[in-house]
Structures are given as structure tokens and as C-alpha cells.
Design an enzyme around this catalytic site. Structure first.
Site, short mmCIF file in Angstrom:
data_model
loop_
_atom_site.label_atom_id
_atom_site.label_comp_id
_atom_site.label_asym_id
_atom_site.label_seq_id
_atom_site.Cartn_x
_atom_site.Cartn_y
_atom_site.Cartn_z
N ASP A 58 0.82 -1.21 0.00
CA ASP A 58 0.00 0.00 0.00
C ASP A 58 0.85 1.26 0.00
OD1 ASP A 58 -1.99 -1.83 0.26
OD2 ASP A 58 -2.72 -1.13 2.21
N HIS A 112 3.67 -2.36 3.03
CA HIS A 112 3.70 -0.98 2.52
C HIS A 112 5.01 -0.72 1.81
CE1 HIS A 112 0.70 -0.95 5.76
NE2 HIS A 112 0.13 0.08 5.14
#
Length: 689
Positions: free
Chosen positions: A70, A223
Site C-alpha cells: 500500500d 507498505h
């Protein structure tokens, strides 16, 4: 129009950089009830499909792993993660933030080229559960557009920011997931949150991902942006071989649930919209960065200018304690050009008589249509000469007076000026030096009541007179004000008298004298009081003419920049100083104000307020010192903070109009101010001074 464009650029920049309506100003919503979340969804798999009104969820098959990332792309960490995936030949699914895609489109192209999937993570990383319907639509469409513009593809995958596992959904989350389905998106949550965003250490990240036993299907959330992701990169190098050793197969999200690939070619129109949006975002980055550096440079230059003015003012004040030379008692010729000066000409003449200095007074009535001539006629028996001519303009009136004058020293003043009793005495003393061709006096605002009068009073004391002290020491005086100035006749004849080629005849004349090799100095003890505009409209017209005329004079004398001697000092000191601090930097003022308003609304209010207060404090110190040098009461300085919100904006708007007029080559007509006469309260000010 330019301010609107700049506001649009700043808003674009703020959206992309999470300053306007995004993560930095919002964040996840408070968790509420989950009564409306179907149990099949809450207890189901991490991929949720509500398209077409469906309510399905998909689990990841046992033995399969879908790695997802992400918040990217990130220029530092995304390439490193792609390199790890490439090393182990495993795919990934990247949920990208639209604003970052616009900044780094090449990274999304690299993800697609590597065979990885991309999904949207909104444009500004906003919480969809607390966003309005139009905001959700904006987040979806803009992110989809920049992906199309960057990589030429579209995607049906969406991971809502701040999401986690299905059993954490509440009613607001469920409403936003259904809305995403209505927009055609397959929502991807997780069943293995690595919590790498907390940077807990590589071992903890690995432990958060690995199952306790068996080989359940894993949809791992990690992430590739949002801070230091070195632990994520290191954890991948441990996790991938470890999971492969346990028999896991790596796949994409759609591959895990048996759905068609998420990456599909985007329509040409959508690709072009995306490219335009990318150009706009990248352009806003360039513009805001350039503006930031420009403002920083402008602030530094302004501080340096202030320090220079204070230093030169102090030195000038010390120098002026010494006499110019042998006292000058030579009679002078005083020339007063007058056009419709009935309201103030009597006070002007009476102040000249009060000077008790040997002089002849010549009033040139330039075709007045009021009672100016009748007022002057009453003084004929007191030695005042009245010359009447058809209206031809101030330069022509001055030249007429010069032609009829008998003295070798000529004092020129406006028909609304009131002299201090010792003004002429001080004004002519510098002429003991034969190299001095002109002397600038100290013009002060006489009608200083009200805010507008006080603001102009501050401007005259701080802006004009501090500058004149600097110009004097630098040998590049650009303007002897029309309100009070003295000239050697020889010098005036040397430059052909007063020119009418510009609207700032005083600036044009002074520059011509300096270029001709004459010294022009400033005598602060020669004080005169002038009537300043009493309304915003009159002030606008006066400053419009001043600004336009000054630019005309600078252009007319531009060749001085490549000449030597006094002309070179004007061209390489005076004109650049005028250009930088009276034209270029003030032109930046509107952008600075827009930037400041943006910062106050969307940025760090405390920091912006501190910067403004610091700037104001510096101005107050400079103004306090300038008032002390001029022996002025400091009471007017309480209006200085208010001056920054009205008067300064008016001045830069006038300048903008003047620059536009000059660039268009329009010939500006003379803008005359309506005279009301100086107030009787001036008598006490003159007496105190």
C-alpha cells in the site's frame, strides 16, 4: 486570473501532498457499530465483491500467498521491493495512491511491465467510510485516470485506506464498500497485516505474517511508501524463501481467487485525461517548489535590504552632523507650478515668506480653471511674480519658471507644499560643494489623520526617506521629489531642463542629472509638508502615475547600465535597486499572500503566524528607528499591522496595473489629485518639528 491559477496550483499540490482534505487533516473514522455488516462478510474472506448488488467474499486458497503493498509508489522503496520480487520471481499487487502515481508515473509502468497487479488506494489516502459520495467518486476517478495516464491500464481493484481484516468492518465501512461496488470495484482487505507501518523490527514483521500451523491462504498487507521501509524490504527477503520452503505458491490477488487479471488496457480518452492530470500535478510540484525558493530568496533579499538601509541611515545621519562647507546665503528663485491649486496655494506662499530667506517667488499658473490666479494676485505686492500660460503640463510650467528665474539656485516645489521656516536654509547648504547639482528635501505627509493618512505617513518616513539616505551614500539618487527640491541652474541647463517624456518628471530629471555627472544628495533637515491623497481612489491614481512614470524613466535611462562615472552608478546601483525592490519583489506579493492564505487554511497555522509576526517585528524595529531619525512621534506605528492587510495589497495592485500598461505600450494620461488643503492641525506638527 493569475491569482486564480495560483490558487488552483496550490490546491492541486495540497491534494497530492496530503495537505488538502487528506490523511494529514483527517485520518480513520471512529469505529462504530457493525449491525448492518452481513455475518458472511465479516466472517468471510478478505476479497469482497458488492458489484451489481452482490454480497460475496472470497478466501485465499490454502497454500497460496498474495503479497500486497500500500501507499506507493515511492522513488526509494518501490524499486527495492520490485527488485526483491524479481529476484525470487514472485508477483505482487500494488495498491497505489493517485497523487503519488502522478508524481512517479514511471514506477507504476515498471510494476505493470513486471507482471504485477495494480489497484487503487484513493487519490489522497482519504478515509472512504467518512467521505461524502462525491468525494469517493473523485477519489476513484482521479486515481483511475492517473493509472491510465501512467501505464495505459485500468484496474477494478480497490483497497480502502485504514482497512484491515473483514471482522473489523463497521457499518460505515460496509456502506463505503457497497458504494465502491456500485462504482465497479472489487474491494481487497487482508487476513495477514504485517504491521510494517509501525516499524516493529524484521522479526516481528515476519512473525505477523507466518501462520501458526498448516498452510492457509494468505493475503499479506505491507507498505512500499509512507516512511522508512527498510524493515519491509529486509522482511521480504526472509519471508519469501521461508514461505516457499513451506510449500506456498505466490500469486496475485485475482490469481488467488480465480478472477480475470486486474490489469486491462485503458481507453485512449482516459489515458489522455490521466496524462493531463499527471502534467498538472508535476507542474504544480515545479511551480510550488520554485515559488517556495523564490519567496525564500525574496525574504532574504528583503531582510538584507532592511539591514542595508538601517546601516546606511545610521551612517548618513552621522555624516550629516558635519557642515557641508562654508555657509550658503545666496538668494534663490522659488518656482511654484500651479494648476487648480486654489485650496492650498495660499498656505504654500505664506510658508515661503516664513522662511525668512532671500528669494524671489515665481508662480506659474498653468491654465487653472479655479481661483488659483486670484489668490496669487493678492501677493503681488509682497514680491510674488505670477506668470500665466495655457495649460501645457507640469514640466512646461517648470521650464517657464526656470526661464524667468534670476537666481543660480532654483527651489522647485508643488502648489500644495508647506515649508518649514528653516527648510530653504537647510536645502541650499549642500551647494557649497560645486559638484552638487541637486538636493532632495525631506517630504512629509501633512494630512496624516485617519488610517490612510497614517499609512502614507509611515510610507514617507520609512520607505522614501530611508531609501534616499541609501541613494545619497551610493551616489545614485533616482528622485528629487517634486514637493521639495533645489537645483543648480547650471545643472538644469546642462540636461536641457525638465523633460515631458515621462509622467515622473522629477525622477526623469534626477536621473538625467546623475548621468550628466552631477551629485544629487539628501538633506533630511529641509522639511516640507505635502498633501497626500485623502481617498483610496485618489491614492490609486497618484501611485499609478508614479509607478508608470518611474518605469518610463528607468527605460529611458537604461543605457546608464553600461556607462561609467555617475551614469554607471545610477545604472548599476540605482536602477537595479528600483527594479528589484520597487517592481519585481512587489509583483511577487500577491503570490506570497495566496501562499500564506493556503498555509493558514491547510498548513501549520502556528508556524505561519510565527513567520508573519516575525516579519512584522522586523518592520516595527525598522520603522521605529526611521521615526527616531526623523524625530517623529511613534504613535502612528500602531497602524502598521493593519497596513499589511489593505495598504500593501493596494500598492501591489497598482503596480500590477502599471506593469500591464507599460507592457501593452499604452500612453497613460496625467492623473491629477483633487486638493483640499492641509489641515490646521498641521501648524502644531510644524511647530513641534
Amino acid at each position: 486570473m493569475s491569482l486564480v491559477l495560483m490558487a488552483g496550483i496550490l490546491l492541486t499540490y495540497g491534494l497530492v501532498h496530503h495537505e488538502v482534505g487528506a490523511e494529514g487533516s483527517g485520518g480513520p473514522h471512529a469505529t462504530g457499530g457493525a449491525e448492518q455488516v452481513p455475518s458472511a462478510i465479516a466472517n468471510g474472506g478478505p476479497v469482497i465483491d458488492t458489484r451489481g448488488g452482490a454480497q460475496r467474499s472470497y478466501a485465499i486458497p490454502a497454500g497460496q500467498v498474495a503479497l500486497s503493498f500500500d501507499d506507493g509508489p515511492d522513488p526509494q522503496w518501490t524499486p527495492k521491493i520490485l527488485a526483491v520480487l524479481r529476484r525470487y520471481q514472485v508477483p505482487g499487487t500494488f495498491f497505489v495512491v493517485g497523487g503519488r502515481v502522478a508524481q512517479y508515473p514511471g514506477l507504476v509502468r515498471a510494476e505493470v511491465a513486471a507482471g504485477d497487479e495494480v489497484g487503487i488506494h484513493t487519490f489522497t489516502h482519504t478515509d472512504l467510510a467518512s467521505a461524502s459520495e462525491w468525494r469517493r467518486s473523485f477519489e476513484f476517478s482521479q486515481t483511475q485516470s492517473v493509472i491510465a495516464g501512467a501505464a495505459g491500464v485500468s484496474t477494478p481493484l480497490l483497497r480502502p485506506p485504514y482497512s484491515s481484516e473483514p471482522d473489523a468492518l463497521d457499518d460505515s465501512d460496509w456502506a463505503s464498500i457497497k458504494d465502491a461496488g456500485a462504482h465497479g470495484y472489487l474491494v481487497v482487505l487482508t487476513n495477514r497485516d504485517s504491521e510494517d507501518w509501525q516499524r516493529p523490527g524484521v522479526a516481528r514483521i515476519v512473525a505477523n505474517v507466518l501462520p501458526a500451523s498448516g498452510t492457509p491462504g494468505l493475503l499479506v498487507m505491507m507498505h512500499d511508501s509512507g516512511g522508512d521501509r527498510s524493515q519491509t524490504v529486509a522482511a521480504l527477503n526472509v519471508l519469501i524463501p521461508m514461505l516457499q520452503g513451506r510449500g506456498y505458491t505466490f500469486t496475485t490477488v485475482t490469481g488467488a481467487i480465480g478472477a480475470p487479471t486486474a490489469v486491462a488496457p485503458a481507453a485512449a480518452a482516459q489515458q489522455w485525461r490521466g496524462r493531463l492530470l499527471i502534467w498538472a500535478v508535476r507542474g504544480s510540484d515545479v511551480v510550488v517548489s520554485a515559488l517556495g525558493w523564490t519567496i525564500l530568496a525574496a525574504g532574504g533579499l528583503s531582510v538584507l535590504r532592511l539591514l542595508l538601509l538601517l546601516a546606511t541611515a545610521h551612517r548618513h545621519a552621522r555624516r550629516r552632523r558635519k557642515p557641508w562647507g562654508p555657509p550658503v546665503h545666496e538668494p534663490v528663485s522659488v518656482i511654484v507650478p500651479a494648476y487648480n491649486e486654489e485650496a492650498g496655494i495660499e498656505a504654500t506662499l505664506l510658508s515661503l515668506f516664513n522662511c525668512k530667506y532671500p528669494m524671489e517667488i515665481i508662480v506659474v499658473d498653468d491654465g487653472s480653471t479655479d481661483g488659483t490666479a486670484a489668490v496669487v494676485e493678492r501677493f503681488r505686492g509682497m514680491g510674488v511674480r505670477l506668470i500665466r500660460q495655457p495649460n501645457a503640463g507640469k514640466p512646461a510650467a517648470l521650464n517657464t519658471g526656470i526661464a524667468h528665474a534670476r537666481g543660480r539656485i532654483l527651489v522647485l516645489l508643488d502648489g500644495d507644499t508647506v515649508f518649514q521656516p528653516d527648510a530653504i536654509h537647510y536645502l541650499v547648504q549642500p551647494f557649497s560643494d560645486p559638484d552638487i547639482g541637486a538636493v532632495s528635501g525631506n517630504a512629509k505627509v501633512g494630512n496624516r489623520t485617519g488610517l490612510l493618512g497614517r499609512w502614507q505617513h509611515i510610507e514617507y518616513v520609512v520607505g522614501f526617506n530611508l531609501d534616499r539616505r541609501f541613494y545619497d551614500l551610493a551616489g545614485c539618487m533616482p528622485t528629487v521629489p517634486g514637493a521639495i527640491g533645489a537645483f543648480r541652474r547650471e545643472a538644469l541647463l546642462d540636461v536641457g531642463g525638465v523633460s515631458d517624456q515621462t509622467l515622473a518628471e522629477d525622477t526623469d530629471l534626477t536621473m538625467a542629472l546623475v548621468r550628466a555627472g552631477w551629485r544629487v544628495v539628501y538633506e533630511e533637515k529641509a522639511i516640507a509638508w505635502t498633501e497626500a491623497p485623502a481617498s483610496l481612489g485618489q491614492l490609486w491614481r497618484q501611485r499609478y502615475r508614479w509607478s508608470y512614470g518611474t518605469m518610463q524613466a528607468m527605460w529611458k535611462h537604461r543605457r546608464s547600465m553600461v556607462q561609467s562615472g555617475g551614469s554607471g552608478r545610477l545604472g548599476r546601483r540605482g536602477i537595479p535597486y528600483l527594479l528589484l525592490f520597487q517592481i519585481l519583489l512587489p509583483l511577487l506579493a500577491p503570490l506570497v499572500d495566496v501562499f500564506a492564505c493556503y498555509g493558514l487554511i491547510f498548513g501549520d497555522v502556528a508556524r505561519m503566524t510565527a513567520v508573519w509576526l516575525g516579519f512584522l517585528a522586523v518592520q516595527l524595529v525598522a520603522s521605529w528607528y526611521a521615526f527616531a531619525l526623523d524625530r517623529e512621534r511613534r504613535g502612528a506605528l500602531w497602524t502598521l499591522p493593519l497596513q499589511q492587510f489593505v495598504y500593501r495589497q493596494l500598492m501591489y495592485l497598482v503596480l500590477i496595473q502599471s506593469v500591464v500598461t507599460a507592457l501593452l505600450g499604452t500612453r497613460l494620461r496625467w492623473q491629477r489629485m483633487q486638493r483640499r488643503g492641509l489641515p490646521t492641525a498641521l501648524d502644531s506638527e510644524r511647530g513641534r518639528a
